[in-house]
Enzyme design. Sequence first.
Site, PDB file in Angstrom:
ATOM      1  N   CYS A  72     -22.789   4.765 -16.233  1.00  0.00           N
ATOM      2  CA  CYS A  72     -23.293   3.393 -16.175  1.00  0.00           C
ATOM      3  C   CYS A  72     -24.576   3.322 -15.339  1.00  0.00           C
ATOM      4  O   CYS A  72     -25.645   3.608 -15.845  1.00  0.00           O
ATOM      5  CB  CYS A  72     -22.204   2.457 -15.674  1.00  0.00           C
ATOM      6  N   GLU A  96     -33.013  -5.089 -12.142  1.00  0.00           N
ATOM      7  CA  GLU A  96     -31.892  -5.465 -11.275  1.00  0.00           C
ATOM      8  C   GLU A  96     -32.280  -5.370  -9.802  1.00  0.00           C
ATOM      9  O   GLU A  96     -31.863  -6.176  -8.986  1.00  0.00           O
ATOM     10  CB  GLU A  96     -30.687  -4.548 -11.535  1.00  0.00           C
ATOM     11  N   HIS A 138     -18.091   3.462 -19.101  1.00  0.00           N
ATOM     12  CA  HIS A 138     -17.343   4.107 -18.016  1.00  0.00           C
ATOM     13  C   HIS A 138     -16.269   5.036 -18.564  1.00  0.00           C
ATOM     14  O   HIS A 138     -15.115   4.628 -18.714  1.00  0.00           O
ATOM     15  CB  HIS A 138     -16.684   3.042 -17.130  1.00  0.00           C
ATOM     16  N   GLY A 185       0.811  -1.220   0.000  1.00  0.00           N
ATOM     17  CA  GLY A 185       0.000   0.000   0.000  1.00  0.00           C
ATOM     18  C   GLY A 185       0.839   1.262   0.000  1.00  0.00           C
ATOM     19  O   GLY A 185       0.380   2.330   0.373  1.00  0.00           O
ATOM     20  N   GLU A 224       5.762  -5.841 -11.752  1.00  0.00           N
ATOM     21  CA  GLU A 224       5.432  -5.409 -10.393  1.00  0.00           C
ATOM     22  C   GLU A 224       4.832  -6.592  -9.655  1.00  0.00           C
ATOM     23  O   GLU A 224       3.807  -7.134 -10.068  1.00  0.00           O
ATOM     24  CB  GLU A 224       4.427  -4.254 -10.440  1.00  0.00           C
ATOM     25  N   LYS A 262      22.791   4.865   5.243  1.00  0.00           N
ATOM     26  CA  LYS A 262      22.632   3.599   5.955  1.00  0.00           C
ATOM     27  C   LYS A 262      22.003   2.549   5.040  1.00  0.00           C
ATOM     28  O   LYS A 262      22.455   1.408   4.966  1.00  0.00           O
ATOM     29  CB  LYS A 262      21.707   3.810   7.153  1.00  0.00           C
ATOM     30  N   GLU A 306     -14.635   7.252 -17.174  1.00  0.00           N
ATOM     31  CA  GLU A 306     -13.523   7.510 -16.240  1.00  0.00           C
ATOM     32  C   GLU A 306     -12.334   6.576 -16.476  1.00  0.00           C
ATOM     33  O   GLU A 306     -11.199   6.905 -16.152  1.00  0.00           O
ATOM     34  CB  GLU A 306     -14.011   7.407 -14.784  1.00  0.00           C
TER      35      GLU A 306
HETATM   36  N1  GLN Z   1     -25.762  -2.548 -12.173  1.00  0.00           N
HETATM   37  C1  GLN Z   1     -25.859  -2.004 -13.475  1.00  0.00           C
HETATM   38  C2  GLN Z   1     -25.736  -3.080 -14.551  1.00  0.00           C
HETATM   39  O1  GLN Z   1     -25.294  -4.157 -14.286  1.00  0.00           O
HETATM   40  C3  GLN Z   1     -24.813  -0.938 -13.697  1.00  0.00           C
HETATM   41  C4  GLN Z   1     -23.425  -1.483 -13.670  1.00  0.00           C
HETATM   42  C5  GLN Z   1     -22.385  -0.435 -13.439  1.00  0.00           C
HETATM   43  O2  GLN Z   1     -22.696   0.675 -13.045  1.00  0.00           O
HETATM   44  N2  GLN Z   1     -21.138  -0.762 -13.644  1.00  0.00           N
HETATM   45  O3  GLN Z   1     -26.083  -2.871 -15.677  1.00  0.00           O
END
Ligand code: GLN
Length: 597
Positions: free
Chosen positions: A423, A447, A552, A45, A172, A255, A554
């Site tokens: 998402c 879901e 996603h 870490g 790594e 050292k 990000e």
């Molecule tokens: N739970 C939602 C799905 O499976 C969104 C998944 C997520 O945000 N990565 O579609």
Amino acid sequence: MPNSQDILAATGNKSQETEFFNPFPPGYQKGRHKYVAVLGTVMSGLGKGIFASSLAKLLKDKGLKVAPIKMEGYLNIDSGTLNPYRHGEVFVLDDGLETDMDLGTYERLLDQDLTRDNYTTSGQIFRRVLDKERKGDYLGRDVQMIPHVTGEVKYMLRELAVKQDADVVFIEVGGTVGDYENGFYIEALRELAFEEGPTSICFVALTYIIEPKALGEQKSKAAQLGLKKLMEAGVQPHIIACRAQNPVVASVMQKIAMFSNVPLKRVFSMHDRKSIYTIPEAMRETGLDREILGLLDMHERVNVVHEDHSRERWRTFVDLLVGKRRFRARIGITGKYAALRDAYASIDKALEHCGAHLSADLEVQWIDTTRMKEGQEAAEAASRLEGLDAVIVPGGFGVRGTEGKIACVQYCRENALPYLGLCLGFQMAVIEFARHVCGLSGAGSSEFDTVATDHVIDILPEQKKIEGLGGNMRLGGKDVVLKPNTLAAFLFDEREVIRQRFRHRYEVDPRYIPTLESHGMVFSGMHPEHPIMQILELPMKDHPYFIGAQFHPELTSRPLHPHPMFMGVVAAAIRHAHPEIPADQISTRWLPALSPQ
Ligand code: GLN
């Protein structure tokens, strides 16, 4: 003594009565590929991944081809089943592999897409060995940790070198020297060094210098013991990086150098800094890059022009990052794991990139929607979001906190507050819109809500079949076709097709698309062939910035290539925070276009 190449020739790649199992993959040229192995001592870490990727970047900047690999000690086959509470976020690679956040660090620092060959776990290695055993590939030999398991590790590393035509493979090893679970990796690396010969592998040890408050000075004993442990395993480090809170003092460096046989010029102080992105330059200043080139005998492979150019670009970014910012904006992020930033590491990084490029100090506020009282979500959202300049609803699984998230979306939509849904955040926006704009008050997702009357978000087996994924998660990089003259098209420079990373199971039920569209929702990104919706937005005449992605974004934001959807939300947040500043005085590309008409 025969060398391993001779054995390869003699045995045709099969095990014999010899310890040199596992020779070399086809096409392997000894001497062509070099290795740098980064090992942790004292504790984990400490940012081993950050150190390793900074070092890899230094070499990549010199025009060398680098192939990093993270070798994890745990037995899971991948990170898909890991709880982000314990392990940080699940990072998805373009080829669909679910890995840990360190691979994200490599991709960002190296500005390079990685593949499943750049990541392995003990579980994967044992599986390879056991599969071979079942096929009889070991020719009747008893299968052992040495040479078979260590052999598999060496084979994988060499295979990676060949596949990615690497000048340098960056290894790594997860965890800390002395852990049971990574001992065989360290042994494999020791063997690799022996087989490859001098100037082929550089061992780097990351250690930790303690500074107990009560003493008020730096102590090196724990570091010494950790390094000794590495040497007991037969590995002599060439370079030592000392993690510490403050710059490591000369006497402690001396050292460390003395007790580990490492010249002082190769002991590096990796103390806390304002930004991790300053580490590559700091390493270069102490000459660490030249030391590695010398140790690996690679000076003649360097491309100086490439290096100057890469350095310049990086320095410009770092200057923006550490320099004074012109603007401030407050961004709210909802999430079940709000307490743990690691679970949202990539979002944090994406905002960091955009804050630097747009010269904005971003203050992030975490909004734990699981704590909102049932039935009171709208009022709670209103009080939590007041004073913010933008809201991001990130990905997530399961029902907890979703009503609060939907309330946050509603607040953003109704109050012209910039919104970015990632998402699950995209799905929340669809449900909110269906309920409050289209009048489908029973809208939900299958879901988490089996009683909902309208499953606008659903699992659609017939769509899943299209991609041959059965009921599994849709994972990895996929093409998204953009609709012209939309916010999405603007953000992505009017490109027709973009590639983005997915990790989801549910999606918009196409039967509801006409209803959603006729009420004003625009689906501006779609699957190339099928009615699968991947980006939604509200027209810019109705809202300054309201957009959601089924993927996603990000995961693919990079320091030098910040993600457009994050650039957009930060730009819109700046506009929200600084309405007094004329748009054209802020930026030429992002802000004027996102200003209210
Ligand atoms: N739970 C939602 C799905 O499976 C969104 C998944 C997520 O945000 N990565 O579609």
